[in-house]
Design a protein around this motif. Structure first.
Motif, PDB file in Angstrom:
ATOM      1  N   GLN A 168      55.643 -58.434  27.132  1.00  0.00           N
ATOM      2  CA  GLN A 168      54.721 -59.533  26.862  1.00  0.00           C
ATOM      3  C   GLN A 168      54.801 -59.967  25.405  1.00  0.00           C
ATOM      4  OE1 GLN A 168      50.751 -58.576  28.186  1.00  0.00           O
ATOM      5  NE2 GLN A 168      51.299 -58.737  30.332  1.00  0.00           N
ATOM      6  N   THR A 169      54.939 -59.002  24.506  1.00  0.00           N
ATOM      7  CA  THR A 169      55.056 -59.334  23.088  1.00  0.00           C
ATOM      8  C   THR A 169      56.323 -60.136  22.820  1.00  0.00           C
ATOM      9  OG1 THR A 169      53.712 -57.501  22.260  1.00  0.00           O
ATOM     10  CG2 THR A 169      55.440 -58.321  20.793  1.00  0.00           C
ATOM     11  N   LEU A 170      57.437 -59.712  23.398  1.00  0.00           N
ATOM     12  CA  LEU A 170      58.678 -60.459  23.201  1.00  0.00           C
ATOM     13  C   LEU A 170      58.574 -61.861  23.782  1.00  0.00           C
ATOM     14  CD1 LEU A 170      61.371 -57.710  23.902  1.00  0.00           C
ATOM     15  CD2 LEU A 170      60.502 -58.504  21.699  1.00  0.00           C
ATOM     16  N   SER A 171      57.877 -62.003  24.900  1.00  0.00           N
ATOM     17  CA  SER A 171      57.660 -63.325  25.484  1.00  0.00           C
ATOM     18  C   SER A 171      56.857 -64.203  24.528  1.00  0.00           C
ATOM     19  CB  SER A 171      56.942 -63.195  26.827  1.00  0.00           C
ATOM     20  OG  SER A 171      56.701 -64.464  27.400  1.00  0.00           O
ATOM     21  N   HIS A 172      55.854 -63.619  23.879  1.00  0.00           N
ATOM     22  CA  HIS A 172      55.074 -64.372  22.895  1.00  0.00           C
ATOM     23  C   HIS A 172      55.918 -64.731  21.684  1.00  0.00           C
ATOM     24  CE1 HIS A 172      51.771 -64.614  19.697  1.00  0.00           C
ATOM     25  NE2 HIS A 172      51.777 -65.738  20.373  1.00  0.00           N
ATOM     26  N   TYR A 173      56.778 -63.825  21.272  1.00  0.00           N
ATOM     27  CA  TYR A 173      57.667 -64.114  20.146  1.00  0.00           C
ATOM     28  C   TYR A 173      58.492 -65.377  20.397  1.00  0.00           C
ATOM     29  CZ  TYR A 173      57.130 -59.695  17.510  1.00  0.00           C
ATOM     30  OH  TYR A 173      56.668 -58.665  16.733  1.00  0.00           O
ATOM     31  N   ARG A 174      58.812 -65.640  21.655  1.00  0.00           N
ATOM     32  CA  ARG A 174      59.620 -66.817  21.975  1.00  0.00           C
ATOM     33  C   ARG A 174      58.887 -68.121  21.639  1.00  0.00           C
ATOM     34  NH1 ARG A 174      64.200 -65.808  24.753  1.00  0.00           N
ATOM     35  NH2 ARG A 174      64.418 -63.739  25.717  1.00  0.00           N
ATOM     36  N   THR A 175      57.568 -68.061  21.547  1.00  0.00           N
ATOM     37  CA  THR A 175      56.794 -69.267  21.225  1.00  0.00           C
ATOM     38  C   THR A 175      56.672 -69.485  19.723  1.00  0.00           C
ATOM     39  OG1 THR A 175      54.604 -68.188  21.135  1.00  0.00           O
ATOM     40  CG2 THR A 175      55.435 -68.835  23.308  1.00  0.00           C
ATOM     41  N   ASP A 205      66.702 -62.211  23.089  1.00  0.00           N
ATOM     42  CA  ASP A 205      67.546 -61.869  24.237  1.00  0.00           C
ATOM     43  C   ASP A 205      68.246 -60.533  24.008  1.00  0.00           C
ATOM     44  OD1 ASP A 205      66.919 -64.251  25.511  1.00  0.00           O
ATOM     45  OD2 ASP A 205      68.730 -65.288  24.832  1.00  0.00           O
ATOM     46  N   ASP A 206      68.803 -60.357  22.811  1.00  0.00           N
ATOM     47  CA  ASP A 206      69.516 -59.130  22.467  1.00  0.00           C
ATOM     48  C   ASP A 206      68.570 -57.929  22.505  1.00  0.00           C
ATOM     49  OD1 ASP A 206      71.945 -57.965  21.873  1.00  0.00           O
ATOM     50  OD2 ASP A 206      71.785 -58.265  19.720  1.00  0.00           O
ATOM     51  N   ALA A 207      67.389 -58.097  21.908  1.00  0.00           N
ATOM     52  CA  ALA A 207      66.435 -56.993  21.822  1.00  0.00           C
ATOM     53  C   ALA A 207      65.921 -56.577  23.195  1.00  0.00           C
ATOM     54  CB  ALA A 207      65.270 -57.381  20.922  1.00  0.00           C
ATOM     55  N   GLU A 208      65.890 -57.506  24.132  1.00  0.00           N
ATOM     56  CA  GLU A 208      65.451 -57.161  25.488  1.00  0.00           C
ATOM     57  C   GLU A 208      66.452 -56.253  26.197  1.00  0.00           C
ATOM     58  OE1 GLU A 208      62.650 -60.961  26.747  1.00  0.00           O
ATOM     59  OE2 GLU A 208      64.825 -61.052  27.100  1.00  0.00           O
ATOM     60  N   GLN A 209      67.676 -56.215  25.698  1.00  0.00           N
ATOM     61  CA  GLN A 209      68.721 -55.427  26.329  1.00  0.00           C
ATOM     62  C   GLN A 209      68.991 -54.097  25.635  1.00  0.00           C
ATOM     63  OE1 GLN A 209      70.022 -56.378  29.261  1.00  0.00           O
ATOM     64  NE2 GLN A 209      68.574 -58.087  29.106  1.00  0.00           N
ATOM     65  N   PHE A 210      68.517 -53.939  24.394  1.00  0.00           N
ATOM     66  CA  PHE A 210      68.813 -52.738  23.626  1.00  0.00           C
ATOM     67  C   PHE A 210      67.537 -52.174  23.012  1.00  0.00           C
ATOM     68  CE2 PHE A 210      72.802 -54.948  23.864  1.00  0.00           C
ATOM     69  CZ  PHE A 210      73.720 -53.932  24.078  1.00  0.00           C
TER      70      PHE A 210
END
Length: 227
Positions: A168-175, A205-210
Motif C-alpha cells: 500500500q505504501t509503494l502504491s501511494h508513492y506512485r502518486t 517497479d524495481d523495488a516491488e521485485q527486490f
C-alpha cells in the motif's frame, strides 16, 4: 555534514558493523526550513553537531522509523532544545532511547508545507516526509522503506515488516512526484538520488521485485526476490 542543495545537508555516513563488507550506511539530513532547521532520520557522528551549531542549530528532529533512535538524538534535544517527532506506533521502542516531544498517527502538514506521510511496511511506524523546496526541487525522505543496493532499488525487510502494508505504501508513492529521493539506509550507494517521473515509477517497479533482508547479516547486502 555535506551540502547537497541550497537548503539541504547530509550527515557524515555511519557504517553498520554487522555488514561483512561494511557497505551498509546510515545517513541523516538537515533541512533549512524558513521556520527553523529540521533534522530528519539519524545522526551518528559528534562532528555533525558542530556543523549543526554553525548552521543555526535544530528546531525539530523527525524520525522515519524507530531504528533511527540513538543517544545522539538526546544530545540534539539537550544542546539545541529541539523537539523530537515520531509516529505513534514507534513511540514504545523510541522511548527506550529518547523521549519524544510529539507523535503523529495520520498524514499531517507541518508549517503549511512539510508533509508527514505515514508509510507502514518496513516497520508499523515508518514515515516519509515530503517537502517542496522554494529552490525548486521536491524532496522525499523515505527512511528505510526504499533503498539503493548495488545499482538496484529495493525494499528493506525487518522483523516487523508487513508486506501488505508495504504494498500500500509503494502504491501511494506512485502518486508522489519527488525530484530527489533521500534514504537513511543504503548498501554500497549514495543516500540520495535525483529522479524524473519515469525514473521514479521505474524505481518503484524495481523495488516491488527486490527486497533486502536486514534480519540476516549474511544476506543484508544481497537483493532477494520476495517470497
Amino acid at each position: 555534514m555535506k551540502a547537497l542543495y541550497d537548503d539541504l545537508w547530509i550527515s557524515t555516513p555511519e557504517f553498520i558493523e554487522e555488514t561483512p563488507d561494511q557497505q551498509r550506511m546510515m545517513h541523516g539530513f538537515m533541512l533549512r526550513h524558513p521556520r527553523g532547521n529540521l533534522v530528519i532520520s539519524r545522526l551518528g557522528h559528534p562532528q555533525d553537531l558542530e556543523a549543526l551549531a554553525e548552521l543555526g542549530g535544530v528546531m525539530r528532529h523527525y524520525l522515519t522509523h524507530w531504528h533511527e533512535a540513538s543517544p545522539i538524538g538526546l544530545t540534539l534535544q539537550q544542546r539545541f532544545n529541539s523537539a523530537l517527532y515520531c509516529h505513534t506506533r514507534a513511540l514504545g521502542p523510541v522511548s527506550r532511547v529518547l523521549e519524544p516531544d510529539a507523535t503523529f498517527n495520520f498524514a499531517e502538514q507541518h508549517f503549511g508545507d512539510f508533509d508527514v506521510l505515514p508509510s507502514p511496511g518496513h516497520t508499523p511506524g515508518s514515515t516519509s516526509f515530503l517537502y517542496r523546496s522554494p529552490y525548486g526541487k521536491t524532496y522525499l525522505f523515505v527512511g528505510a522503506t526504499l533503498t539503493r543496493a548495488h545499482g538496484r532499488w529495493a525494499t528493506v525487510r525487518s522483523e516487523e515488516s508487513n508486506q501488505a502494508d508495504l504494498a500500500q505504501t509503494l502504491s501511494h508513492y506512485r502518486t508522489l512526484r519527488p525530484d530527489v529521493v533521500l534514504m537513511s539506509h543504503t548498501w554500497g550507494h549514495l543516500s540520495w538520488q535525483e529522479v524524473t517521473l519515469e525514473q521514479w515509477l521505474a524505481a518503484i517497479d524495481d523495488a516491488e521485485q527486490f527486497t533486502l533482508d536486514e534480519r540476516e547479516s549474511s544476506h543484508a547486502h544481497r537483493p532477494q526476490t520476495p517470497a
